[in-house]
Design a protein around this motif. Structure first.
Motif, mmCIF file in Angstrom:
data_model
loop_
_atom_site.group_PDB
_atom_site.id
_atom_site.type_symbol
_atom_site.label_atom_id
_atom_site.label_comp_id
_atom_site.label_asym_id
_atom_site.label_seq_id
_atom_site.Cartn_x
_atom_site.Cartn_y
_atom_site.Cartn_z
ATOM 1 N N GLN A 193 0.846 -1.194 0.000
ATOM 2 C CA GLN A 193 0.000 0.000 0.000
ATOM 3 C C GLN A 193 0.876 1.237 0.000
ATOM 4 O OE1 GLN A 193 -2.860 0.130 3.171
ATOM 5 N NE2 GLN A 193 -3.458 2.259 2.759
ATOM 6 N N ILE A 194 0.617 2.137 -0.927
ATOM 7 C CA ILE A 194 1.342 3.410 -1.013
ATOM 8 C C ILE A 194 0.304 4.516 -1.056
ATOM 9 C CG2 ILE A 194 2.960 4.813 -2.342
ATOM 10 C CD1 ILE A 194 4.185 2.259 -3.411
ATOM 11 N N GLY A 195 0.021 5.102 0.091
ATOM 12 C CA GLY A 195 -0.996 6.138 0.168
ATOM 13 C C GLY A 195 -2.367 5.567 -0.149
ATOM 14 N N ALA A 196 -3.034 6.128 -1.136
ATOM 15 C CA ALA A 196 -4.365 5.663 -1.524
ATOM 16 C C ALA A 196 -4.300 4.626 -2.638
ATOM 17 C CB ALA A 196 -5.212 6.859 -1.975
ATOM 18 N N TYR A 197 -3.106 4.108 -2.906
ATOM 19 C CA TYR A 197 -2.936 3.168 -4.017
ATOM 20 C C TYR A 197 -2.373 1.843 -3.518
ATOM 21 C CZ TYR A 197 -3.553 7.231 -7.034
ATOM 22 O OH TYR A 197 -4.051 8.345 -7.647
#
Length: 405
Positions: free
Chosen positions: A331-335
């Protein structure tokens, strides 16, 4: 400058009237000056007669008669001078009018010529001109008309030639267009036939592939799996992946692909399990890590399968023997970033790997349509792609928007 601007728009007629008026005024002035001079001579003669008569003691009667004769002579002389002046002025005026009419006629001939030159091909007869200067100008004007007529004839011939060439060219283009339409129709028919063939082939291929794969699974349940059977299973799964690509290409314009909530972490795990046999056959292994459980996306499963399967099979195909294919989901932020990396030959043109039919190694099998299909789906669904390649690792990364964000 003021005089020039004053006479800038004067006509010939106005100039003639002005000239005659000036001559008349100067004639009157000349007559007046001449008469004045004669009158002075008359007065001097009278004074002289007075002196003479006083010397000889002439009678008053003789002086009166002499004065009367001198006055009559003066009047007669003045009348002669005035009459002669008017006669000379009339002669000059007549000659002026004559030459002016001739000049006007020659000028009018030129005016008529230039007025009609744009509509009629005509020349001026030099014999109709009176003045030599105009005769010379007629020669130049007739020469100009001859050159213009020659150029006009040349242009007409050229236009006729151009019209013929345009007609021939138009006929040739019409023939080419007709042939292109026929070729276009033939290509369209051929494309439709190709699509029908693919649709039929894809439809008919699904059943035997499913039977083969099911039979292998049933056989393995009762018998140990040997090397040959593993090769068959890996080959069938590769065929299944190609079949899924073709099936999507055939149906994508006719079938809607609705989105659904998918557990991304579990879905990637299931596809790795499906291709494990294929990886073992190519002497590579998987290393799958996910930094969190129950990571969901809102996506169509068929489209997601094309992205995941093509990326995994591409990694299996190009990874060096006895190396590990690292599959990550983080998970990278909202992605959610799905990445597949392994040690392989360096990709020289990372921007071209998603182009249709592009392959960096001609000896490798495949049509080069898998990654092109991946690019198309990612563009449609706003999935961001990045590719990096160096001596240590080649990595394909895809960023999906996480569910609920």
């Amino acid at each position: 400058m003021k005089i020039r601007s004053l006479f800038k728009n004067v006509t010939i007629k106005q100039a003639n009237i002005f000239t005659i008026s000036v001559i008349f005024v100067f004639t009157m002035i000349f007559v007046g000056l001449l008469v004045e001079e004669m009158y002075k001579d008359y007065e001097r003669a009278l004074e002289q007669s007075y002196v003479t008569s006083s010397d000889v003691n002439s009678s008053n009667e003789m002086l009166a008669q002499k004065h009367k004769r001198l006055k009559a002579l003066l009047i007669k002389t003045v009348l002669v001078i005035v009459t002669l002046s008017f006669i000379l002025f009339a002669i000059f005026l007549g000659l002026h009018n004559l030459f002016n009419k001739l000049l006007h006629r020659d000028t009018q001939t030129f005016l008529d010529f230039f007025e009609q030159a744009a509509h009629k091909d005509q020349v001026i007869n030099p014999k109709t001109m009176f003045f030599k200067d105009f005769k010379i100008m007629v020669g130049y004007a007739n020469e100009m008309v001859a050159k213009i007529n020659a150029q006009k004839s040349s242009l007409q011939e050229m236009n006729l030639g151009l019209e013929d060439r345009v007609k021939n060219k138009t006929a040739a283009l019409q023939l080419i267009n007709e042939n292109l339409e026929k070729e276009k129709q033939f290509s369209q028919d051929l494309l439709n036939s190709q699509k029908e063939f693919l649709r039929y082939t894809v439809h008919e291929t699904n059943t035997p592939l499913s039977v083969i794969l099911t039979s292998i699974e049933l056989y393995v349940m009762n018998h140990p799996k040997d090397r040959q059977l593993s090769k068959i299973e890996a080959a069938v799964k590769n065929i299944f992946s190609i079949y899924d690509d073709l099936s999507y290409l055939v149906k994508k314009d006719q079938v809607e692909y609705p989105k659904a909530v998918l557990n991304f972490e579990k879905y990637i795990g299931s596809r790795i399990d499906f291709f494990t046999e294929v990886a073992q056959h190519s002497r590579v292994t998987f290393d799958y890590t996910a930094d969190a459980k129950d990571l969901h996306i809102y996506f169509n499963e068929t489209k997601l399968q094309r992205i995941v399967d093509n990326t995994i099979t591409n990694a299996i195909k190009y990874t060096l023997a006895n190396e590990i294919v690292h599959v990550k989901l983080e998970q990278i932020g909202a992605y959610l970033e799905f990445s597949v990396g392994s040690k392989s030959k360096i990709i020289k043109n990372t921007d071209k790997v998603f182009e249709e039919y592009y392959r960096e190694e001609d000896k490798r099998d495949g049509f080069g349509i898998g990654l092109r299909l991946v690019r198309t789906i990612c563009d449609e669904e706003d999935v961001k792609i990045s590719v990096s390649s160096d001596d240590n690792e080649t990595v394909f990364k895809y960023r999906f928007k996480m569910m609920g964000e």
